[in-house]
Every structure is written in structure tokens, then in C-alpha cells.
Design an enzyme around this catalytic site. Structure first.
Site, PDB file in Angstrom:
ATOM      1  N   HIS A 188       0.808  -1.229   0.000  1.00 58.16           N
ATOM      2  CA  HIS A 188       0.000   0.000   0.000  1.00 58.16           C
ATOM      3  C   HIS A 188       0.840   1.278   0.000  1.00 58.16           C
ATOM      4  O   HIS A 188       0.315   2.339  -0.330  1.00 58.16           O
ATOM      5  CB  HIS A 188      -0.911   0.045   1.249  1.00 58.16           C
ATOM      6  CG  HIS A 188      -1.942  -1.031   1.297  1.00 58.16           C
ATOM      7  ND1 HIS A 188      -2.848  -1.277   0.275  1.00 58.16           N
ATOM      8  CD2 HIS A 188      -2.200  -1.957   2.258  1.00 58.16           C
ATOM      9  CE1 HIS A 188      -3.622  -2.288   0.614  1.00 58.16           C
ATOM     10  NE2 HIS A 188      -3.261  -2.729   1.779  1.00 58.16           N
ATOM     11  N   HIS A 213      -6.410  -7.527   0.253  1.00 58.83           N
ATOM     12  CA  HIS A 213      -6.590  -6.116  -0.109  1.00 58.83           C
ATOM     13  C   HIS A 213      -5.957  -5.782  -1.460  1.00 58.83           C
ATOM     14  O   HIS A 213      -4.956  -6.384  -1.842  1.00 58.83           O
ATOM     15  CB  HIS A 213      -5.969  -5.221   0.975  1.00 58.83           C
ATOM     16  CG  HIS A 213      -6.571  -5.423   2.329  1.00 58.83           C
ATOM     17  ND1 HIS A 213      -6.134  -6.415   3.192  1.00 58.83           N
ATOM     18  CD2 HIS A 213      -7.587  -4.798   2.953  1.00 58.83           C
ATOM     19  CE1 HIS A 213      -6.855  -6.377   4.306  1.00 58.83           C
ATOM     20  NE2 HIS A 213      -7.748  -5.417   4.189  1.00 58.83           N
TER      21      HIS A 213
HETATM   22  C1  LIG Z   1      -5.808   0.297   7.984  1.00 55.28           C
HETATM   23  N1  LIG Z   1      -6.560  -0.833   7.521  1.00 55.28           N
HETATM   24  C2  LIG Z   1      -5.900  -1.879   6.866  1.00 55.28           C
HETATM   25  C3  LIG Z   1      -4.990  -1.585   5.876  1.00 55.28           C
HETATM   26  C4  LIG Z   1      -4.319  -2.621   5.209  1.00 55.28           C
HETATM   27  C5  LIG Z   1      -4.537  -3.923   5.550  1.00 55.28           C
HETATM   28  C6  LIG Z   1      -3.843  -5.020   4.811  1.00 55.28           C
HETATM   29  O1  LIG Z   1      -3.700  -6.132   5.281  1.00 55.28           O
HETATM   30  N2  LIG Z   1      -3.397  -4.775   3.557  1.00 55.28           N
HETATM   31  O2  LIG Z   1      -2.860  -5.787   2.820  1.00 55.28           O
HETATM   32  C7  LIG Z   1      -5.433  -4.227   6.561  1.00 55.28           C
HETATM   33  C8  LIG Z   1      -6.123  -3.201   7.216  1.00 55.28           C
HETATM   34  S1  LIG Z   1      -8.099  -0.859   7.927  1.00 55.28           S
HETATM   35  O3  LIG Z   1      -8.567   0.428   8.166  1.00 55.28           O
HETATM   36  O4  LIG Z   1      -8.812  -1.592   6.914  1.00 55.28           O
HETATM   37  C9  LIG Z   1      -8.155  -1.758   9.308  1.00 55.28           C
HETATM   38  C10 LIG Z   1      -7.510  -1.529  10.484  1.00 55.28           C
HETATM   39  C11 LIG Z   1      -7.764  -2.526  11.437  1.00 55.28           C
HETATM   40  C12 LIG Z   1      -8.615  -3.514  10.954  1.00 55.28           C
HETATM   41  C13 LIG Z   1      -9.050  -4.697  11.598  1.00 55.28           C
HETATM   42  C14 LIG Z   1      -8.450  -5.108  12.757  1.00 55.28           C
HETATM   43  C15 LIG Z   1      -8.916  -6.253  13.341  1.00 55.28           C
HETATM   44  C16 LIG Z   1      -9.940  -6.953  12.754  1.00 55.28           C
HETATM   45  C17 LIG Z   1     -10.478  -6.492  11.561  1.00 55.28           C
HETATM   46  N3  LIG Z   1     -10.029  -5.387  10.987  1.00 55.28           N
HETATM   47  S2  LIG Z   1      -9.041  -3.176   9.359  1.00 55.28           S
HETATM   48 ZN   LIG Z   2      -4.169  -7.306   3.318  1.00 54.20          ZN
END
Ligand SMILES: CN(c1ccc(C(=O)NO)cc1)S(=O)(=O)c1ccc(-c2ccccn2)s1
Ligand SMILES: [Zn+2]
Length: 379
Positions: A145, A182
Site C-alpha cells: 500500500h 486487499h
Molecule cells: C488500515 N486498515 C488496513 C490496511 C491494510 C490492511 C492489509 O492487510 N493490507 O494488505 C489491513 C487493514 S483498515 O482500516 O482496513 C483496518 C484496520 C484494522 C482492521 C481490523 C483489525 C482487526 C480486525 C479487523 N479489521 S481493518
Molecule cells: Zn491485506
């Protein structure tokens, strides 16, 4: 010595390079978004005796020049300064500038972590370029990302982009495949305007789901039009349907694009049981996808990425490492330091959940048809 024509870099042997050092594992343990995952992954690979079959290569930190081959100098300078500040000195810029906040906090030592991960991925890419191996692995990389001048989604430095830029010094066409849950937005953005890198991402695509990009109709721009491939999927997809989509789309991409090298991001947050709770995949399903790519016999770089169930991520990447080595593994998790992560069954396999699959056959067929029509423009 005689220069090897660029299109057929010979592999001196079929060794599998695995970038590793204890210091690297310790660094990744403490700073990646999933504390302790790095040593769980390495511990299981080692417990199954696979490290003896791998060519272990120590990573070295990426230089500023290497980091700024993609990232802006301002961003890297800021990351370096912010990382060096002791947290009690409040004069560092805590604004959201450069994306350094919330999901990508400035932790002491984050620069050393990001530079080492990038250096590890570049070390792996260099081994492929030098013909030291046909497959090189860095399970602690894959941070897809990060943007030119912004951290994003737990990613500080975009090591896949750095690796692709390095591979492009030797190979005329590089195919990037992203199997993380993602969308690989940072890598897509970096190469959306060139036909020299094809980026192909299978990912969850739904209202409000991070990062929100990766629409099937996003196919690249200018010279890069049709060289960006997005395969948007819904919650609940299982191995057989996922492999069917993967095989049709990626096989067509390979046959029309004819890449000379491949970078494969294998983020494991699509596994059944991952806290993200979206896809319903198992290592067997992703392993069938990997087998398609390995059959091309091209220089191939394998990277990690997401994966928030530590045991399942270790299970996935251990099974894939064994597959690359052509080794089959006993189902019982060997006794080792992290054994307790694998309860209550203590087995290598992951059982898919019985969750609703929102990917109807009609939806999947439509996705394949649209992607196929777009790829027909690639020559
Ligand atoms: C910042 N975020 C990301 C960004 C990238 C990823 C990723 O794995 N990218 O490959 C995952 C979450 S987010 O806003 O979607 C989330 C933050 C924390 C999340 C979460 C944490 C625990 C359980 C489910 N979701 S999603
Ligand atoms: Zn991911």
C-alpha cells in the site's frame, strides 16, 4: 565474462533463496503490525526442517538511494528523522503529513525496520537477477500500500515496487500478481502508466473496504492501458472458485504478456479464520495458484503481506515454502517454541469455515469475461 542475453538469464541451479537473519526476524517481530508473526513464521518453517533445504541469504538495509528510486526524498528524510526522535521529544511533526499517523504510526526504529524489509526484498530480487536461483522468498515483505510520498495501510516502504524497479534493470517485462485480501494499490499506482510492468490483483472489492480502489474497470492509463488488471471479489470466496478465477485470468495474462520475471505477493489475510473475516481460503487453494506460476519456470520473487491470524499465516507460508521445495509435510505440527499457536488441533491444514459465499457463479463469470476482453488488447 560473456553477457547472458537478457531474456534468458540462466539459473545456475534450482536453489531456493530464503532471505533470513535473526536480527531481521527480531526487527519484523517488533515493528510490523502483527507482533511476533515473523518468529512464528520462521519457527514453523524451521521446525519442519525446511531451512536446511533453503539457501539462506542475510538481508542488508536498503540505501537511501534505493529507497528514493521510488519514494520521494522528502518522505524518506521525514521517516528517517521521525524514526530517530525519542518519543518524549514532541517537536516532531505529528501531523498526518506523509500518512504517518493512525495505521502507520511513527515508532522508534521504524525507519530501520522499513529499510531492512526493503533491503531484504531487494536482496532476493538481486539473487534472481544474478541467476543464483529461480525462486527467492521474503515472507516479511510485500507491503503493497505504501505510496511514493505516503505511508498507508500498515505499509511504510513499498518493497514490491523497489523489487520490480530493480528487476526491470534486467528483465524487459515484469508481471506483478497480488493475492492479498486487499487491493495492491501502491504497486498499481507506481506502474499504471507503463506496459513494462503488468500489475494483476485479486482482492475484496466492496463499499467501504480498504483501500477502496481496484475496480474491474481500472485498467491503467496511456501506454499502460490494459496492463493494470483488477479482479474484484466479494466476501466468502473459497478455494475452488478462487483458483478457477485465478487460473483463467492469470493464464491469459501470462500468454498474452509473456513476462520475463514474476513478483507474487501472497498476503495471507484471505485465509479462513483471519480476523479480517472476509475470504474463506486455505493454503491448498493458494498453493494451486502458486503451482500455475511456478510452472512457467520464470525468475519468481515470493513476498508476504497481510495475515493477522499468526498461526494460519505461518501455516500458509510454511506450506507454500515446502511446495516450492517440492517437499510434502506431515499434518502434525512439530513440537517447537510456538507450538501453542496451533491449538486446538495442532495440524498444518486449515479447514474452510461454513460462511456465506457472496460470489455467485454469474458474478464470477462476468468478472472473468470483462477481464478477458481487456486482456485481449495486450500484445
Ligand atoms: C488500515 N486498515 C488496513 C490496511 C491494510 C490492511 C492489509 O492487510 N493490507 O494488505 C489491513 C487493514 S483498515 O482500516 O482496513 C483496518 C484496520 C484494522 C482492521 C481490523 C483489525 C482487526 C480486525 C479487523 N479489521 S481493518
Ligand atoms: Zn491485506
Amino acid at each position: 565474462d560473456v553477457l547472458v542475453p537478457r531474456s534468458d538469464v540462466a539459473c545456475r541451479n534450482d536453489a531456493v533463496v530464503f532471505v533470513h537473519s535473526q536480527m531481521y526476524v527480531d526487527l519484523c517481530n517488533n515493528l510490523a503490525k502483527v507482533p511476533g508473526r515473523a518468529s512464528a513464521v520462521h519457527g514453523l518453517i524451521e521446525a519442519y526442517g525446511l531451512t536446511k533445504e533453503l539457501r539462506l541469504v542475510e538481508p542488508r538495509p536498503a540505501t537511501v538511494a534505493e529507497l528514493t528510486s521510488f519514494h520521494s526524498t522528502d518522505y524518506i528524510d521525514h521517516l528517517r528523522k521521525a524514526s530517530a526522535e525519542e518519543d518524549e521529544e514532541k517537536d516532531i511533526d505529528v501531523s498526518e503529513e506523509f500518512g504517518l499517523c493512525y495505521d502507520c504510526p511513527i515508532l522508534p526504529g521504524v525507519y530501520e525496520y522499513a529499510a531492512m524489509v526493503a533491503g531484504a526484498t531487494l536482496t532476493a530480487a538481486q539473487c534472481l537477477i544474478d541467476g543464483e536461483c529461480r525462486v527467492a522468498i521474503n515472507w516479511h515483505g510485500g507491503w503493497h500500500h505504501a505510496k511514493k510520498d505516503e505511508a498507508s495501510g500498515f505499509c511504510y516502504v513499498n518493497d514490491p515496487v523497489l523489487a520490480i524497479l530493480r528487476l526491470r534493470e534486467r528483465f524487459s517485462k515484469v508481471l506483478y500478481i497480488d493475492l492479498d485480501l486487499h487491493h495492491g494499490d501502491g504497486v498499481e499506482d507506481a506502474f499504471c502508466c507503463t506496459s513494462r510492468v503488468m500489475t494483476l490483483s485479486l482482492h475484496k472489492f466492496d463499499t467501504g473496504f480498504f483501500p477502496g480502489t481496484g475496480d474491474i474497470h481500472d485498467t491503467g492509463m496511456g501506454r499502460g492501458r490494459y496492463y493494470t488488471v483488477n479482479v474484484p471479489l466479494r466476501d466468502g470466496i473459497q478455494d475452488s472458485q478462487y483458483f478457477s478465477v485465478f487460473n483463467k485470468v492469470v493464464s491469459q495474462a501470462e500468454s498474452c504478456y509473456r513476462p520475463e520475471a514474476v513478483v507474487l505477493q501472497l498476503g495471507a489475510d484471505g485465509m479462513s479464520g483471519d480476523p479480517m473475516g472476509c475470504f474463506n481460503l486455505t493454503p491448498q487453494g493458494v498453493g494451486r495458484c502458486l503451482a500455475v506460476v511456478l510452472d512457467w519456470k520464470l525468475p519468481t520473487l515470493l513476498l508476504g503481506g497481510g495475515g493477522y491470524h499468526v498461526g494460519n499465516t505461518a501455516r500458509c507460508w510454511t506450506a507454500l515454502t515446502a511446495q516450492v521445495l517440492g517437499k510434502s509435510l506431515p499434518q502434525d505440527i512439530p513440537e517447537h517454541e510456538h507450538f501453542t499457536e496451533y491449538g486446538p488441533d495442532y495440524e498444518l491444514g486449515i479447514t474452510p469455515g461454513n460462511r456465506v459465499n457472496h460470489n455467485t457463479d454469474e458474478y464470477v463469470e462476468e468478472v472473468i469475461n470483462i477481464v478477458s476482453e481487456n486482456l485481449a488488447h495486450v500484445m
